[in-house]
Design a protein around this motif. Sequence first.
Motif, PDB file in Angstrom:
ATOM      1  N   TYR A 111       6.472  -1.659  28.766  1.00  0.00           N
ATOM      2  CA  TYR A 111       6.491  -0.197  28.715  1.00  0.00           C
ATOM      3  C   TYR A 111       5.167   0.421  29.162  1.00  0.00           C
ATOM      4  CZ  TYR A 111      10.673  -0.861  25.850  1.00  0.00           C
ATOM      5  OH  TYR A 111      11.901  -1.227  25.398  1.00  0.00           O
ATOM      6  N   ARG A 136      -1.829   2.090  20.154  1.00  0.00           N
ATOM      7  CA  ARG A 136      -2.530   1.274  19.161  1.00  0.00           C
ATOM      8  C   ARG A 136      -3.334   0.192  19.877  1.00  0.00           C
ATOM      9  NH1 ARG A 136      -1.651   4.246  14.560  1.00  0.00           N
ATOM     10  NH2 ARG A 136       0.529   4.793  14.384  1.00  0.00           N
ATOM     11  N   ALA A 180       0.021  -4.959  22.075  1.00  0.00           N
ATOM     12  CA  ALA A 180       0.779  -6.067  22.672  1.00  0.00           C
ATOM     13  C   ALA A 180       2.286  -5.815  22.547  1.00  0.00           C
ATOM     14  CB  ALA A 180       0.394  -7.380  21.996  1.00  0.00           C
ATOM     15  N   THR A 181       2.708  -5.240  21.411  1.00  0.00           N
ATOM     16  CA  THR A 181       4.133  -4.956  21.211  1.00  0.00           C
ATOM     17  C   THR A 181       4.692  -4.163  22.382  1.00  0.00           C
ATOM     18  OG1 THR A 181       3.818  -4.909  18.837  1.00  0.00           O
ATOM     19  CG2 THR A 181       5.791  -3.830  19.674  1.00  0.00           C
ATOM     20  N   ASN A 231       4.894   4.654  15.755  1.00  0.00           N
ATOM     21  CA  ASN A 231       5.330   3.462  16.501  1.00  0.00           C
ATOM     22  C   ASN A 231       6.834   3.419  16.662  1.00  0.00           C
ATOM     23  OD1 ASN A 231       2.668   2.915  16.253  1.00  0.00           O
ATOM     24  ND2 ASN A 231       2.925   0.821  15.510  1.00  0.00           N
ATOM     25  N   THR A 232       7.547   3.751  15.588  1.00  0.00           N
ATOM     26  CA  THR A 232       9.012   3.695  15.625  1.00  0.00           C
ATOM     27  C   THR A 232       9.563   4.700  16.619  1.00  0.00           C
ATOM     28  OG1 THR A 232       8.825   3.241  13.274  1.00  0.00           O
ATOM     29  CG2 THR A 232      11.021   3.629  14.133  1.00  0.00           C
ATOM     30  N   ASP A 274       3.875  -6.091  26.111  1.00  0.00           N
ATOM     31  CA  ASP A 274       4.714  -7.252  26.419  1.00  0.00           C
ATOM     32  C   ASP A 274       6.159  -6.842  26.657  1.00  0.00           C
ATOM     33  OD1 ASP A 274       2.387  -8.477  25.973  1.00  0.00           O
ATOM     34  OD2 ASP A 274       2.979  -9.575  24.173  1.00  0.00           O
ATOM     35  N   SER A 275       6.534  -5.659  26.180  1.00  0.00           N
ATOM     36  CA  SER A 275       7.891  -5.166  26.427  1.00  0.00           C
ATOM     37  C   SER A 275       7.999  -4.488  27.788  1.00  0.00           C
ATOM     38  CB  SER A 275       8.300  -4.171  25.338  1.00  0.00           C
ATOM     39  OG  SER A 275       8.179  -4.760  24.063  1.00  0.00           O
ATOM     40  N   ALA A 305       8.589   3.660  20.187  1.00  0.00           N
ATOM     41  CA  ALA A 305       9.362   2.495  20.628  1.00  0.00           C
ATOM     42  C   ALA A 305      10.777   2.915  21.003  1.00  0.00           C
ATOM     43  CB  ALA A 305       9.403   1.438  19.523  1.00  0.00           C
TER      44      ALA A 305
END
Lengths: 425, 304
Positions: free
Chosen positions: A110, A97, A103-104, A78-79, A107-108, A82
């Motif tokens: 991407y 995921r 959602a992370t 994830n890191t 919502d950004s 991102a």
Amino acid sequence: MKLKTVVVLLVVMMLTPMLFAGGAAEAEQQVSAPVTTLEFWTWRPEDVDFYASQIAIFEARNPDIKVVQTAQKNTEYNTILAASLAGGAGPDVFQGRAYGGLATFADSGYLEPLEPLMPELKSYSATSLLGATSPTDGKIYGSPAVSQTVFMYYNKAVYQELGLSIPTTWSQLLTNFDAMEAAGYLALGNGAKDGWTLETMLGGMGPAFYGGTDFFNAVVAGETNFLDPKFIKMVEKMKSLTAYMPEMYMGIGYEDMRANFFNEIAGHLIAGSYEAAYFAAQNPDLDFGIFAVPGESAADPAYVSVYADMNFAMNAASKHKEEALTFLRFLSSKEFGKAMVTDLRMVTSVPGVDASQDPFIARVLELQKNATPYLFLVGFRYAQPTGSSLWQALAQGVMGGTVTPRQAAEEIQAGIASYYKPFQN
Amino acid sequence: MEIKKLRKGAWITFFVAPGLLVVSVFILLPLFMSLYNSFFSWNQLISDRFVGLGNFKRLFGSYPYKDRFFNALGNNVTWFVMTMLVQNSIGLLFGYLMSRRIAGNQVFRRIFFIPVLFSIIAVGFLWGLYLKPSGLLNSFFNLINQPDLRQVWLGDERLATLSIIFVNIWRWVGFPSLVFLAAIDAVPEECLEAAYLDGAGEWKLFWRVIFPLIIPSITIITVLTVIGSLNVFEQIYTMTGLDGAPNYSTDTIGTLFYRTAFGSVDSGSPEIGIGSAIGVVIYLLTFCISLASIYVTRKREVQL
């Protein structure tokens, strides 16, 4: 004099390829379409060979697309993802995921919304689509790949040796545990050192006590909350299982739990469907089966917790969306879904895949008929403090004896109510 | 004259620039970026709007951030106190004994220092295995017929932090030992002889002569201990995980920062605003406490 010659030569050498490069490109365009290279990322270094073989099949059919696979370590995925997406780079197609983790990124901005591109997503099950949908805008951002199911593994050979049968009530389960302990086996291999394995434990043994999907729907809607006596009773029941867990279970981590089971030290293990392939690889002689943990009476439904685990997603900033879509379609095909079942022993989310050849997957699908959403992941992992982080830490407190089941329920309730609107009224 | 000065300046710039560049890009820039990030509210991974000190207010004033932060900070204090008391006292003792040239001191010097050279991740991983319920330590207690001494070293809320601190002391005690040894060896021989002639015993000699003269190295070790205790991360990450398990009993502001800023696969999504605020607080704490400890110990220094 000599130096000058060398310099002139070097300059000529540097310039000539540029000259020809221009011509070469022109010539190539006339002959065949240029090859597009897609970047594809996964968090499964253990499945690199599988994806390589599937990519080879894909490339043979689409000679103008080349796919480069990169596998990152699961816990760092994830890191890294991102950081590269935020930098405007990153893969064209990647494993994403589910739920809050999706959602992370969605919502950004991407992730590319997939519904307009892939109408076939409508035929997927509601459970798998929920894991690929952002709760913020309700759009689907992933092609569901795999679902996971949490249940009880048991050692068939030990069951046969001791003449036991699959329990239909909680007290029968405890009788089986006692019989195993008497015969010198460890009844239940689970430990509590890694908090997340206690969330798995809840998923395996909890639903029958808190009331499965009815409770899930009610608590998500705010009609009930975690102070519900049924939920607290479930926590007490979980705590009571410590009597059957390994000595010093608070120090038993994930690896030890799994080793307890595949080394046939423990006769049971509450774990997810993702373990089956690992168990078979570690101990090919291990004869194991699975069942749903029963409730107090045989009439209570015995649930398994199910959650969407992996989606294939497209980078919204990809420069090759058309090709990326072609590859996504391949990853969402029945053929690929079937390969996931046979090669990886994963429960594919692609509808209509015949999994009957693999008895384990077939049995998982049978248990899924009584499926309930995996409580904290599906319902409460969208904002901090997530239900999962609260439960994992407090459950450790309960199992270690520093927190009572009631205190745990109160703190979970207070933690989620700090942001969850339905709990604030 | 002017040209000469200018030249000198150019040379100094030439030598300083590469180092300054590295420090600016890798230390100053991230520092100011996290300060900048901490002033915004974040919608997942995108900065949303300017909120001023809002993230700091949430960190210090609202559930669960406040509870998590002060719990973690409390563990950092435990780290500092235990390391100061146990590790640095043992280090001073070892340094003193080796300076007295006890038998085999050359061998001890090397043995004590070997763990300092080990990778912190490898040490954490191996000790994680030793401290398992069926690991080396508990097996040892079984062997010597003392099964009651066996403990859940990393799974018991009361013991987990202390166990990790113990491992870190094992790894790091060679460093203060060597620093103190060098400092004691640097105490002028004539001072010691004079003290002997005046009839000072070993005890008096140490506290009245050696100790005041090695205060500068105690300052250094104290400052390093402060910085180390506030930044402790890898040991916990390898032995009990990012969540500071069990039940946050091993959480430190380092793991809290990482978990908050980057999220944890198994429990939640990242909150960059709050995470950056924690980063800024860690920086300020380290800076201020280091300054204070330098100031306090400097006052006790003795000039010959």
